[in-house]
Design a protein around this motif. Structure first.
Motif, PDB file in Angstrom:
ATOM      1  N   VAL A   1      48.251  16.870  66.039  1.00 46.83           N
ATOM      2  CA  VAL A   1      46.939  16.204  66.093  1.00 46.83           C
ATOM      3  C   VAL A   1      46.017  16.719  64.973  1.00 46.83           C
ATOM      4  O   VAL A   1      45.845  17.923  64.811  1.00 46.83           O
ATOM      5  CB  VAL A   1      46.286  16.419  67.481  1.00 46.83           C
ATOM      6  N   THR A   2      45.458  15.802  64.205  1.00 47.84           N
ATOM      7  CA  THR A   2      44.534  16.169  63.127  1.00 47.84           C
ATOM      8  C   THR A   2      43.127  16.327  63.687  1.00 47.84           C
ATOM      9  O   THR A   2      42.615  15.417  64.341  1.00 47.84           O
ATOM     10  CB  THR A   2      44.497  15.060  62.047  1.00 47.84           C
ATOM     11  N   LEU A   3      42.503  17.487  63.443  1.00 51.18           N
ATOM     12  CA  LEU A   3      41.115  17.692  63.871  1.00 51.18           C
ATOM     13  C   LEU A   3      40.179  17.375  62.704  1.00 51.18           C
ATOM     14  O   LEU A   3      40.362  17.890  61.597  1.00 51.18           O
ATOM     15  CB  LEU A   3      40.899  19.134  64.326  1.00 51.18           C
ATOM     16  N   ILE A   4      39.201  16.534  62.954  1.00 49.42           N
ATOM     17  CA  ILE A   4      38.231  16.157  61.925  1.00 49.42           C
ATOM     18  C   ILE A   4      36.893  16.787  62.291  1.00 49.42           C
ATOM     19  O   ILE A   4      36.319  16.473  63.335  1.00 49.42           O
ATOM     20  CB  ILE A   4      38.053  14.624  61.867  1.00 49.42           C
ATOM     21  N   SER A   5      36.394  17.678  61.430  1.00 52.17           N
ATOM     22  CA  SER A   5      35.097  18.308  61.706  1.00 52.17           C
ATOM     23  C   SER A   5      34.005  17.474  61.040  1.00 52.17           C
ATOM     24  O   SER A   5      34.027  17.236  59.830  1.00 52.17           O
ATOM     25  CB  SER A   5      35.105  19.729  61.142  1.00 52.17           C
ATOM     26  N   SER A   6      33.045  17.026  61.846  1.00 51.80           N
ATOM     27  CA  SER A   6      32.011  16.142  61.298  1.00 51.80           C
ATOM     28  C   SER A   6      31.170  16.871  60.246  1.00 51.80           C
ATOM     29  O   SER A   6      30.790  16.278  59.230  1.00 51.80           O
ATOM     30  CB  SER A   6      31.120  15.586  62.417  1.00 51.80           C
ATOM     31  N   GLY A   7      30.933  18.159  60.436  1.00 45.93           N
ATOM     32  CA  GLY A   7      30.158  18.922  59.459  1.00 45.93           C
ATOM     33  C   GLY A   7      30.903  19.055  58.141  1.00 45.93           C
ATOM     34  O   GLY A   7      30.324  18.934  57.053  1.00 45.93           O
ATOM     35  N   ARG A   8      32.216  19.323  58.223  1.00 43.44           N
ATOM     36  CA  ARG A   8      33.024  19.500  57.015  1.00 43.44           C
ATOM     37  C   ARG A   8      33.066  18.195  56.210  1.00 43.44           C
ATOM     38  O   ARG A   8      32.902  18.195  54.997  1.00 43.44           O
ATOM     39  CB  ARG A   8      34.431  19.935  57.412  1.00 43.44           C
ATOM     40  N   GLU A   9      33.274  17.094  56.921  1.00 40.59           N
ATOM     41  CA  GLU A   9      33.348  15.799  56.217  1.00 40.59           C
ATOM     42  C   GLU A   9      31.995  15.439  55.602  1.00 40.59           C
ATOM     43  O   GLU A   9      31.925  14.876  54.518  1.00 40.59           O
ATOM     44  CB  GLU A   9      33.810  14.697  57.177  1.00 40.59           C
ATOM     45  N   ALA A  10      30.916  15.768  56.308  1.00 37.42           N
ATOM     46  CA  ALA A  10      29.578  15.496  55.769  1.00 37.42           C
ATOM     47  C   ALA A  10      29.346  16.299  54.498  1.00 37.42           C
ATOM     48  O   ALA A  10      28.753  15.811  53.523  1.00 37.42           O
ATOM     49  CB  ALA A  10      28.514  15.819  56.812  1.00 37.42           C
ATOM     50  N   ALA A  11      29.826  17.538  54.472  1.00 43.16           N
ATOM     51  CA  ALA A  11      29.687  18.387  53.280  1.00 43.16           C
ATOM     52  C   ALA A  11      30.464  17.771  52.116  1.00 43.16           C
ATOM     53  O   ALA A  11      29.981  17.721  50.985  1.00 43.16           O
ATOM     54  CB  ALA A  11      30.179  19.801  53.579  1.00 43.16           C
ATOM     55  N   ARG A  12      31.682  17.286  52.393  1.00 46.34           N
ATOM     56  CA  ARG A  12      32.493  16.657  51.333  1.00 46.34           C
ATOM     57  C   ARG A  12      31.814  15.390  50.812  1.00 46.34           C
ATOM     58  O   ARG A  12      31.772  15.149  49.604  1.00 46.34           O
ATOM     59  CB  ARG A  12      33.870  16.298  51.871  1.00 46.34           C
ATOM     60  N   ALA A  13      31.277  14.590  51.742  1.00 49.53           N
ATOM     61  CA  ALA A  13      30.598  13.355  51.326  1.00 49.53           C
ATOM     62  C   ALA A  13      29.378  13.689  50.470  1.00 49.53           C
ATOM     63  O   ALA A  13      29.064  12.978  49.510  1.00 49.53           O
ATOM     64  CB  ALA A  13      30.192  12.545  52.562  1.00 49.53           C
ATOM     65  N   ALA A  14      28.696  14.794  50.808  1.00 49.15           N
ATOM     66  CA  ALA A  14      27.528  15.215  50.031  1.00 49.15           C
ATOM     67  C   ALA A  14      27.959  15.578  48.606  1.00 49.15           C
ATOM     68  O   ALA A  14      27.314  15.194  47.628  1.00 49.15           O
ATOM     69  CB  ALA A  14      26.846  16.399  50.709  1.00 49.15           C
ATOM     70  N   ARG A  15      29.067  16.315  48.492  1.00 50.24           N
ATOM     71  CA  ARG A  15      29.555  16.678  47.154  1.00 50.24           C
ATOM     72  C   ARG A  15      29.901  15.422  46.349  1.00 50.24           C
ATOM     73  O   ARG A  15      29.529  15.282  45.184  1.00 50.24           O
ATOM     74  CB  ARG A  15      30.787  17.585  47.255  1.00 50.24           C
ATOM     75  N   ASP A  16      30.612  14.483  46.990  1.00 51.58           N
ATOM     76  CA  ASP A  16      30.984  13.243  46.281  1.00 51.58           C
ATOM     77  C   ASP A  16      29.746  12.502  45.799  1.00 51.58           C
ATOM     78  O   ASP A  16      29.709  11.997  44.681  1.00 51.58           O
ATOM     79  CB  ASP A  16      31.809  12.336  47.212  1.00 51.58           C
ATOM     80  N   ALA A  17      28.723  12.444  46.660  1.00 50.91           N
ATOM     81  CA  ALA A  17      27.494  11.714  46.301  1.00 50.91           C
ATOM     82  C   ALA A  17      26.789  12.389  45.126  1.00 50.91           C
ATOM     83  O   ALA A  17      26.324  11.718  44.194  1.00 50.91           O
ATOM     84  CB  ALA A  17      26.565  11.628  47.507  1.00 50.91           C
ATOM     85  N   LEU A  18      26.739  13.721  45.150  1.00 47.62           N
ATOM     86  CA  LEU A  18      26.083  14.446  44.054  1.00 47.62           C
ATOM     87  C   LEU A  18      26.866  14.280  42.750  1.00 47.62           C
ATOM     88  O   LEU A  18      26.296  14.122  41.663  1.00 47.62           O
ATOM     89  CB  LEU A  18      25.933  15.932  44.402  1.00 47.62           C
ATOM     90  N   GLU A  19      28.185  14.316  42.866  1.00 45.46           N
ATOM     91  CA  GLU A  19      29.052  14.164  41.698  1.00 45.46           C
ATOM     92  C   GLU A  19      28.822  12.789  41.056  1.00 45.46           C
ATOM     93  O   GLU A  19      28.630  12.674  39.846  1.00 45.46           O
ATOM     94  CB  GLU A  19      30.502  14.284  42.152  1.00 45.46           C
ATOM     95  N   LYS A  20      28.820  11.776  41.903  1.00 44.89           N
ATOM     96  CA  LYS A  20      28.650  10.396  41.433  1.00 44.89           C
ATOM     97  C   LYS A  20      27.298  10.225  40.738  1.00 44.89           C
ATOM     98  O   LYS A  20      27.175   9.508  39.750  1.00 44.89           O
ATOM     99  CB  LYS A  20      28.716   9.479  42.662  1.00 44.89           C
ATOM    100  N   ALA A  21      26.278  10.895  41.267  1.00 41.57           N
ATOM    101  CA  ALA A  21      24.930  10.774  40.696  1.00 41.57           C
ATOM    102  C   ALA A  21      24.724  11.768  39.557  1.00 41.57           C
ATOM    103  O   ALA A  21      23.617  11.904  39.044  1.00 41.57           O
ATOM    104  CB  ALA A  21      23.891  11.005  41.786  1.00 41.57           C
TER     105      ALA A  21
END
Lengths: 271, 271
Positions: free
Chosen positions: B206-226
């Motif tokens: 079973v894969t565990l998805i941490s909402s905080g971890r994914e939010a941190a990754r999405a934040a990095r992607d958004a900053l990178e893109k901008a």
């Protein structure tokens, strides 16, 4: 004789253990209860804020023409020992949960060793230890915060057979057994819901003092003394008010009081 | 390139799991964190009140000149899906914890069965189930509130060997095993602290998805893109603010982040 209701308030549902006891010993009294569930918990707030909330709670009960206000909230009971919260109020009879429990515990102990368990805020305030020292400086007090007990009660882990409650109770109460206390004050109105588990872990020789139960008894004594008990002969009415969702409150109320006739309404305290 | 700090807020300490992840994947970024510990929990309050608190939290971070606001609070993330909380704010980049976790879970599942665990308020709001249905209506979602997990984390029952956590996790997760979910969203930022226990109970497949971890990754992607990542080469600074006692917050912060350089200050949000 006075047929007005007894007013009771708490930051949440815990004070309902006190209501249960009032109804057991004074079944014909009407009771109006306020649980400030929108602002629970009080224990983490500043003393000024707690006093402000408590005054609002008292004013709400006053508007229901109560003959007495019983503070069934450990945090407010502790604050009112030093900050006046009834000043300017028309309520003449009132009481908190600390002093009645302390008096009962001092009477019950034989080896002069009393334990106190409560929320972290109550234990940090040292209100029970101070009150005991004031009347019996010879008594050794052992205090222990039990932060998991409220979530356990609020999530239904109250069966005496529950393994989770048993493990946590054993952990918290180890120091009480080491210190050989013969009397243990349940200094939070939620804890009587765990009385069976706590009693088993502490063993038969230890007297458990419920702060809510003692406060209810002290309230009866005060009303009796003032000749203010009701002369009604039928079962008293139970009106419950909460400041957050009625549905959630109804679930909790049933867990604390069992299936009894009661009305539950949501009210607002924003002043 | 932008050397301003990343702003993060939560109603309490849970969002620090998100901060830990931000620091792991972007060690040179400065971070300003606000935990509104005087008003925690948000989950029991009305949507209007939550939106009002969130706007105050955002204004506080704006005053610290942040380049982005990460909402590390599940309750606020859920409210902001329908109520505008960034309107009138000067912050241009922001994100919550729900959508990144949902996207990661939809990518991870092979049998199209996703489980979601969270606080009662989060599960009642059905925000995760709704977000999943929006992008993958074929996925079967099983949701379960786990009200004891936050008190367990906040009281230190986080060791993988802890019997209490294990018993409670087995009880809560039974339905996830019955439903044979192959992906489980940890929909509360406290839950990664129990990841070891949850992982053991769910089993290896079973894969565990941490909402905080994914939010941190999405934040990095958004900053990178901008093109707004820092070009600093040294370790970023960590400034933590809380609205209640700094001492209590410091204890909790150490449990979440370990021993790291950080400043902790109490601040006021009364406006």
């Amino acid at each position: 004789m006075n047929n007005s209701a007894i007013g009771v308030f708490d930051s949440g549902v815990g004070g309902l253990t006190c209501v249960g006891e009032l109804r057991r010993i004074m079944p014909c009294e009407n009771i109006v209860y306020l649980g400030d569930t929108a602002r629970v918990p009080y224990g983490t707030k500043s003393r000024d804020t707690i006093a402000h909330y408590a005054r609002q709670d008292i004013r709400f009960l006053e508007r229901h023409d109560v003959k007495m206000v019983l503070v069934a909230c450990g945090t407010v009971s502790s604050v009112m020992m030093t900050v006046p919260i009834f000043e300017g109020s028309s309520v003449r009879a009132f009481g908190g949960v600390i002093e009645p429990a302390v008096e009962a515990a001092c009477k019950a102990t034989r080896n002069c060793r009393i334990g106190v368990i409560g929320t972290p805020a109550t234990i940090r305030s040292e209100c029970y230890a101070d009150a005991i020292k004031k009347i019996r400086p010879d008594i050794r007090v052992t205090a222990k915060a039990c932060p998991m007990f409220v979530p356990l009660v609020e999530n239904g882990y109250t069966s005496p057979q529950d393994k989770v409650s048993r493990l946590i109770a054993e952990e918290y109460l180890e120091v009480m057994r080491e210190e050989q206390v013969d009397t243990l004050i349940l200094g939070c109105t939620h804890y009587p819901m765990l009385e069976a588990v706590i009693g088993e872990v502490m063993g038969e020789g230890v007297t458990l003092i419920s702060s809510g139960r003692e406060a209810a008894r002290a309230a009866r004594d005060a009303l009796e003394k003032a000749d203010a008990l009701t002369d009604r002969r039928e079962k008293g009415a139970l009106e419950l008010y909460c400041t957050d969702s009625e549905e959630l409150f109804a679930e909790n109320a049933a867990a604390f009081l069992g299936k009894v006739d009661m009305s539950i309404s949501k009210c607002s305290l924003t002043i």
